[in-house]
Motif scaffolding. Structure first.
Motif, short mmCIF file in Angstrom:
data_model
loop_
_atom_site.label_atom_id
_atom_site.label_comp_id
_atom_site.label_asym_id
_atom_site.label_seq_id
_atom_site.Cartn_x
_atom_site.Cartn_y
_atom_site.Cartn_z
N PRO A 116 7.25 13.07 -1.60
CA PRO A 116 7.51 11.73 -1.91
C PRO A 116 6.43 10.76 -1.61
N TRP A 117 6.11 9.57 -2.04
CA TRP A 117 5.08 8.66 -1.57
C TRP A 117 5.75 8.24 -0.33
N THR A 118 4.87 7.23 0.42
CA THR A 118 5.01 6.98 1.47
C THR A 118 4.54 5.32 1.49
N GLN A 119 5.35 4.25 1.86
CA GLN A 119 4.81 2.84 1.67
C GLN A 119 4.16 2.74 3.23
N SER A 145 3.69 15.50 -11.93
CA SER A 145 4.80 14.63 -12.03
C SER A 145 5.35 14.17 -10.91
N SER A 146 5.14 14.69 -9.68
CA SER A 146 5.45 14.07 -8.41
C SER A 146 4.70 12.50 -8.25
N LEU A 147 3.84 12.38 -8.93
CA LEU A 147 3.18 10.96 -8.51
C LEU A 147 4.02 9.57 -9.07
N GLY A 148 5.17 9.93 -9.62
CA GLY A 148 5.72 8.51 -9.94
C GLY A 148 6.77 8.05 -8.88
N VAL A 149 6.72 6.73 -8.83
CA VAL A 149 7.23 5.88 -7.75
C VAL A 149 7.73 4.43 -8.27
N THR A 176 1.07 -1.18 -0.13
CA THR A 176 0.06 0.19 -0.01
C THR A 176 1.05 1.36 0.00
N LEU A 177 0.91 2.34 -0.95
CA LEU A 177 1.35 3.42 -1.02
C LEU A 177 0.42 4.40 -1.04
N SER A 178 1.19 5.59 -0.28
CA SER A 178 0.29 6.99 -0.02
C SER A 178 1.01 7.89 -0.80
#
Length: 520
Positions: free
Chosen positions: A262-265, A236-240, A143-145
């Protein structure tokens, strides 16, 4: 007025024959009554009762054929009813032996763990015994946020590519769907969604795009790439990029395309980890089917011991209750069939002659079915160099053709000699398999049952047609006789009046007429 009994008044062929005889007797009486009516009318004693006379004569005319058709109709219906009762009992037995003939009843196993968080089920081919199982990790879905954005902020336009476990999809982001909720909706509604669920979680800092893999396991990590961005306000910041853990116990890691957003796991993609009798195993799912032959393990977090690796004992044993139920059901249904035999093909010498035998007594179809099935239950099944029979498991064939079960002997056979029971009910040459083959041939298209029902149904159809023709003829004959005897009655009435007038005028044998009296 004479009446002709219908088919419903006779329930057996013998009764139908009696009904036909009674009909002929009534017809003869009707003829005599009609003759007397004509004689009385012709001698001047009374006028004709045309309606009664016509009815009597018509009934007398058609009584023979009516009685014959009615008797045959009753005979056919009685036989069809008997075949239907036999068919119903055979069909019930056919359904009842299926679990024994296809092996499902004897292929059930119980699997019980003595700890918590671990459940299991057994299927055909399971290896019975006790197993030591230790669970150290359960499988989880990644799960990523995302970073927080304004709930209604337009993030820009472009294309987002989302992949999970090697499958991917591309979603166009346009002004109509470039908010966090619009992007989530576009991902969820995509026909090519690879197995990811998007939601929006709103906190004090703003709205987060949350992606969750639909499948557990280390290999089902989520990657997101963004391209062709215009009017960028965070799109553009939604890349992970996600990477599985180096070992089974390591968590998956992520690398965001944006350092500032950033994304958080929040949940790592991991496999389940366990041991069975000391042998380590992993699974991408918490439903494990390949660890123990024929056994499915269901893992939950509660199964992880404290300290980790606490061992549980899983006991796999044959489910004798399902086998017992299936075997007892087979016995009961076979006995019901034997009872039906007595109902449709019995002989009772206390009844009147002609009514002593059931409708299928001596019938070749019935005899074939009965002898075939009784031969199967009384026979044995080869098991290597020996032969097993129903008696081996405590089922005895009684003198009246029914079966009786010794429940204690059956229970002992299921627990101490499961191989023998399995041989007795094997899916190719076993008792139930042979019975299923025979029942299918009896009940199927072109089988004994259908081949005996079809001619009877055809004959009943023909009888109905003949009865319709006879009814039309009866109506026609009634009209014809009505006209003839009405005319005859008129003539006879006129003759009687003339006779009375002449007698008054000329006198009779014992009286002087008006002319004679006038002379004196």
């Amino acid at each position: 007025m004479s009446t002709i009994p219908s088919a419903s008044t006779a329930s057996t062929p013998a009764a139908a024959a009696k009904t036909a005889a009674d009909t002929m007797s009534a017809a003869n009486a009707a003829r005599a009554s009609a003759a007397q009516s004509v004689i009385s009318g012709s001698t001047g004693n009374a006028s004709l009762d045309v309606t009664a006379l016509v009815t009597s004569l018509v009934n007398a005319k058609v009584a023979g054929q009516t009685g014959s058709l009615s008797a045959q109709q009753t005979k056919d219906n009685t036989r069809l009813s008997a075949i239907g009762a036999l068919q119903a009992a055979l069909s019930a037995l056919q359904a009842g032996v299926a679990p024994l003939s296809n092996g499902t009843a004897l292929g059930q196993f119980t699997a019980i763990a003595d700890g918590t968080g671990l459940t299991a089920s057994g299927s055909s081919g399971a290896a019975t015994g006790s197993y030591s199982v230790a669970v150290t990790q359960i499988a989880s879905a990644q799960t990523l946020s995302s970073a927080a954005f304004g709930a209604t902020t337009a993030l820009g336009t472009g294309a987002i590519n989302v992949s999970v476990g090697g499958k991917s999809m591309s979603v166009d982001i346009a002004p109509a769907n470039n908010t966090v909720s619009g992007i989530a909706g576009a991902i969820n509604s995509s026909a090519s969604n690879p197995g990811v669920t998007a939601t929006v979680v709103t906190g004090t800092d703003g709205a987060h795009l949350v992606l969750r893999s639909s499948a557990t396991g280390a290999s089902n990590t989520i990657d997101v790439s963004v391209g062709d961005v215009t009017d960028d306000a965070g799109l553009s910041s939604l890349g992970v990029t996600s990477t599985a853990g180096a070992t089974g116990s390591d968590k998956s890691t992520i690398a965001s395309s944006s350092v500032t957003s950033p994304w958080t796991q929040t949940e790592s993609a991991q496999d389940a980890m366990f041991t069975v009798d000391g042998t380590a195993g992993t699974s991408s799912s918490n439903t494990v089917t390949n660890a123990i032959q024929g056994v499915t393990l269901n893992l939950t977090a509660a199964a992880i011991g404290i300290p980790a690796g606490t061992v549980q004992t899983l006991t796999v044993a044959q489910d004798t209750s399902s086998a017992t139920t299936a075997i007892n059901n087979f016995v009961n249904l076979y006995n019901t069939l034997v009872t039906t035999y007595g109902q449709v093909a019995s002989f009772d010498n206390s009844k009147a002659k002609g009514s002593q035998g059931g409708p299928l007594l001596g019938d070749s179809m019935f005899n074939t079915i009965k002898s075939t099935l009784s031969g199967i239950v009384s026979g044995g099944v080869k098991n290597g160099s020996s032969t097993v029979s129903l008696g081996t498991v405590g089922i005895t064939l009684k003198a009246d053709g029914t079966l009786t079960t010794d429940s204690t002997k059956l229970a002992n056979a299921l627990t101490s000699n499961p191989a023998g029971v399995a041989a007795l009910f094997n899916s190719t040459t076993g008792v139930a398999a042979k019975m299923t083959t025979s029942l299918n041939s009896f009940l199927g298209t072109g089988g004994l049952i259908a081949n005996n029902q079809d001619p009877l149904n055809a004959d009943l159809k023909s009888i109905t047609s003949q009865q319709d023709t006879l009814a039309s003829y009866t109506t026609q004959l009634t009209h014809q006789y009505q006209a003839q005897f009405t005319a005859l009655n008129t003539v006879m009435s006129t003759m009687n009046k003339n006779s009375q007038y002449l007698t008054q005028l000329f006198g009779g044998a014992n009286s002087a007429g008006a002319l004679e009296k006038g002379k004196s």
